[in-house]
Design a protein around this motif. Structure first.
Motif, PDB file in Angstrom:
ATOM      1  N   HIS A 177       7.034  52.491   9.568  1.00  0.00           N
ATOM      2  CA  HIS A 177       7.046  52.498   8.190  1.00  0.00           C
ATOM      3  C   HIS A 177       6.843  53.918   7.544  1.00  0.00           C
ATOM      4  O   HIS A 177       6.251  54.272   6.923  1.00  0.00           O
ATOM      5  CB  HIS A 177       5.613  51.884   7.737  1.00  0.00           C
ATOM      6  CG  HIS A 177       5.492  50.387   8.263  1.00  0.00           C
ATOM      7  ND1 HIS A 177       6.093  49.365   7.785  1.00  0.00           N
ATOM      8  CD2 HIS A 177       4.882  49.820   9.471  1.00  0.00           C
ATOM      9  CE1 HIS A 177       6.099  48.150   8.583  1.00  0.00           C
ATOM     10  NE2 HIS A 177       5.084  48.602   9.476  1.00  0.00           N
ATOM     11  N   GLY A 178       8.152  54.673   8.046  1.00  0.00           N
ATOM     12  CA  GLY A 178       8.085  56.020   7.530  1.00  0.00           C
ATOM     13  C   GLY A 178       7.523  56.945   8.486  1.00  0.00           C
ATOM     14  O   GLY A 178       7.623  58.147   8.164  1.00  0.00           O
ATOM     15  N   GLY A 179       6.700  56.653   9.466  1.00  0.00           N
ATOM     16  CA  GLY A 179       6.117  57.598  10.128  1.00  0.00           C
ATOM     17  C   GLY A 179       6.655  57.200  11.721  1.00  0.00           C
ATOM     18  O   GLY A 179       7.559  56.587  11.805  1.00  0.00           O
ATOM     19  N   VAL A 180       5.690  57.711  12.527  1.00  0.00           N
ATOM     20  CA  VAL A 180       5.700  57.478  13.981  1.00  0.00           C
ATOM     21  C   VAL A 180       5.300  56.246  14.193  1.00  0.00           C
ATOM     22  O   VAL A 180       4.187  55.972  14.049  1.00  0.00           O
ATOM     23  CB  VAL A 180       5.359  58.777  14.775  1.00  0.00           C
ATOM     24  CG1 VAL A 180       5.452  58.566  16.281  1.00  0.00           C
ATOM     25  CG2 VAL A 180       5.795  60.174  14.264  1.00  0.00           C
ATOM     26  N   PRO A 181       6.158  55.414  14.807  1.00  0.00           N
ATOM     27  CA  PRO A 181       5.525  54.073  15.523  1.00  0.00           C
ATOM     28  C   PRO A 181       4.665  54.136  16.965  1.00  0.00           C
ATOM     29  O   PRO A 181       5.160  54.395  17.814  1.00  0.00           O
ATOM     30  CB  PRO A 181       6.800  53.326  15.734  1.00  0.00           C
ATOM     31  CG  PRO A 181       7.836  54.611  16.112  1.00  0.00           C
ATOM     32  CD  PRO A 181       7.380  55.584  15.413  1.00  0.00           C
ATOM     33  N   TRP A 182       3.472  54.680  16.635  1.00  0.00           N
ATOM     34  CA  TRP A 182       2.584  55.055  17.674  1.00  0.00           C
ATOM     35  C   TRP A 182       2.732  54.272  18.836  1.00  0.00           C
ATOM     36  O   TRP A 182       2.598  54.544  20.086  1.00  0.00           O
ATOM     37  CB  TRP A 182       1.114  54.951  17.270  1.00  0.00           C
ATOM     38  CG  TRP A 182       1.100  56.018  15.807  1.00  0.00           C
ATOM     39  CD1 TRP A 182       0.844  55.665  14.630  1.00  0.00           C
ATOM     40  CD2 TRP A 182       1.322  57.256  15.821  1.00  0.00           C
ATOM     41  NE1 TRP A 182       0.557  56.772  13.735  1.00  0.00           N
ATOM     42  CE2 TRP A 182       1.135  57.830  14.657  1.00  0.00           C
ATOM     43  CE3 TRP A 182       1.589  58.310  16.852  1.00  0.00           C
ATOM     44  CZ2 TRP A 182       1.110  59.272  14.029  1.00  0.00           C
ATOM     45  CZ3 TRP A 182       1.735  59.748  16.611  1.00  0.00           C
ATOM     46  CH2 TRP A 182       1.461  60.068  15.255  1.00  0.00           C
ATOM     47  N   GLY A 183       2.753  52.747  18.601  1.00  0.00           N
ATOM     48  CA  GLY A 183       2.679  51.925  19.570  1.00  0.00           C
ATOM     49  C   GLY A 183       3.791  51.983  20.482  1.00  0.00           C
ATOM     50  O   GLY A 183       3.983  51.327  21.724  1.00  0.00           O
ATOM     51  N   LEU A 184       4.780  52.521  20.078  1.00  0.00           N
ATOM     52  CA  LEU A 184       6.311  52.618  20.911  1.00  0.00           C
ATOM     53  C   LEU A 184       6.369  54.219  21.809  1.00  0.00           C
ATOM     54  O   LEU A 184       7.225  54.291  22.354  1.00  0.00           O
ATOM     55  CB  LEU A 184       7.249  52.615  19.887  1.00  0.00           C
ATOM     56  CG  LEU A 184       7.357  51.149  19.322  1.00  0.00           C
ATOM     57  CD1 LEU A 184       8.819  51.133  18.425  1.00  0.00           C
ATOM     58  CD2 LEU A 184       7.127  50.108  20.070  1.00  0.00           C
ATOM     59  N   MET A 185       5.215  54.857  21.441  1.00  0.00           N
ATOM     60  CA  MET A 185       5.247  56.316  21.977  1.00  0.00           C
ATOM     61  C   MET A 185       4.298  56.515  23.191  1.00  0.00           C
ATOM     62  O   MET A 185       3.140  55.979  23.059  1.00  0.00           O
ATOM     63  CB  MET A 185       4.919  57.101  20.955  1.00  0.00           C
ATOM     64  CG  MET A 185       5.836  57.280  19.573  1.00  0.00           C
ATOM     65  SD  MET A 185       7.784  57.398  19.950  1.00  0.00           S
ATOM     66  CE  MET A 185       7.662  58.986  20.347  1.00  0.00           C
ATOM     67  N   ASN A 186       4.636  57.254  24.186  1.00  0.00           N
ATOM     68  CA  ASN A 186       3.671  57.391  25.417  1.00  0.00           C
ATOM     69  C   ASN A 186       3.148  58.814  24.964  1.00  0.00           C
ATOM     70  O   ASN A 186       2.052  59.323  25.408  1.00  0.00           O
ATOM     71  CB  ASN A 186       4.465  57.709  26.405  1.00  0.00           C
ATOM     72  CG  ASN A 186       3.537  58.053  27.761  1.00  0.00           C
ATOM     73  OD1 ASN A 186       2.667  57.222  28.004  1.00  0.00           O
ATOM     74  ND2 ASN A 186       3.768  59.089  28.417  1.00  0.00           N
TER      75      ASN A 186
END
Length: 231
Positions: A177-186
């Motif tokens: 949603h315009g930012g970093v998709p935290w759940g997809l990052m390690n």
């Protein structure tokens, strides 16, 4: 999207003649550590092509090396790309190139190197595919704050030289949603297993790899959806 090369790729995917795929880049494509044992996006592509498309004589080679920049790939082009006589070559790069931790590479010089890579791939009569790198948590990795400029440099080369483009940076922005998709990052700039599922889905979409029915695509979509719920 390049009309001629896309048509050529789609025709090749339905022909009997086997294809050799070279997938190269940096640590994200190398796919070690950050998936915690899950599959990387090149491995998902392998299952889609050799499994679900039943192209069992195709060969997929991952020549990515962690920590690499475009200059290193160009310097080792014969080993990393040309020696395999590829039909399709994908490149995701930029996450290390944009870093100011050691030296500052101008985006224009980076773009020139990407264009050189495309020229060399086409000289092999292979289809080049450029991937922008995914998002970076700039607050946690300020040395990579220029990632957007480097993603744009890849888009510019793709548009100017009519190259197939998989805009992973834009896709991760959509999921986040315009930012970093935290759940997809390690970590601040390496995708986790769900992130690699997202990378694979976008790559498959652009390349027109849509097996019907597809167990793999369904599972990848579910993995991304679950990851996206984990901010």
């Amino acid at each position: 999207m390049t009309t001629a090369e896309n048509a050529r790729l789609q025709a090749a995917l339905t022909a009997e003649e086997p294809l050799t795929w070279v997938i190269t880049g940096d640590s994200i494509t190398h796919g070690l550590v950050h998936t915690h044992g899950g599959r990387s996006y090149p491995e998902h592509l392998h299952e889609l092509v050799r499994g679900e498309l039943a192209r069992t004589r195709d060969i997929l080679i991952n020549s990515a090396i962690s920590g690499n920049k475009i200059v290193q790939i160009l310097a080792d082009f014969d080993r990393r790309v040309a020696s395999w006589n590829p039909d399709v070559v994908t490149l995701m790069i930029g996450t290390n190139d944009c870093s100011t931790a050691v030296a500052t590479l101008p985006p224009e010089k980076f773009a020139a190197s990407i264009a050189e890579f495309v020229t060399r791939v086409r000289a092999l009569s292979a289809v080049p595919v450029l991937l922008t790198p995914p998002s970076v948590d700039v607050a946690a990795a300020p040395e990579r704050a220029r990632i957007g400029e480097f993603a744009q440099a890849i888009r510019d080369v793709a548009a100017h030289d009519d190259v197939l483009l998989v805009d992973q940076h834009a896709r991760f922005g959509e999921i986040g949603h315009g930012g970093v998709p935290w759940g997809l990052m390690n970590d601040p700039f390496h995708p986790n297993a769900a992130g690699h599922a997202a990378l694979a889905l976008e790559l498959a979409k652009v390349l027109g790899i849509r097996p019907e029915p597809s167990r793999t695509l369904t599972l990848l979509q579910a993995q991304v959806a679950a990851g996206a719920l984990n901010p």
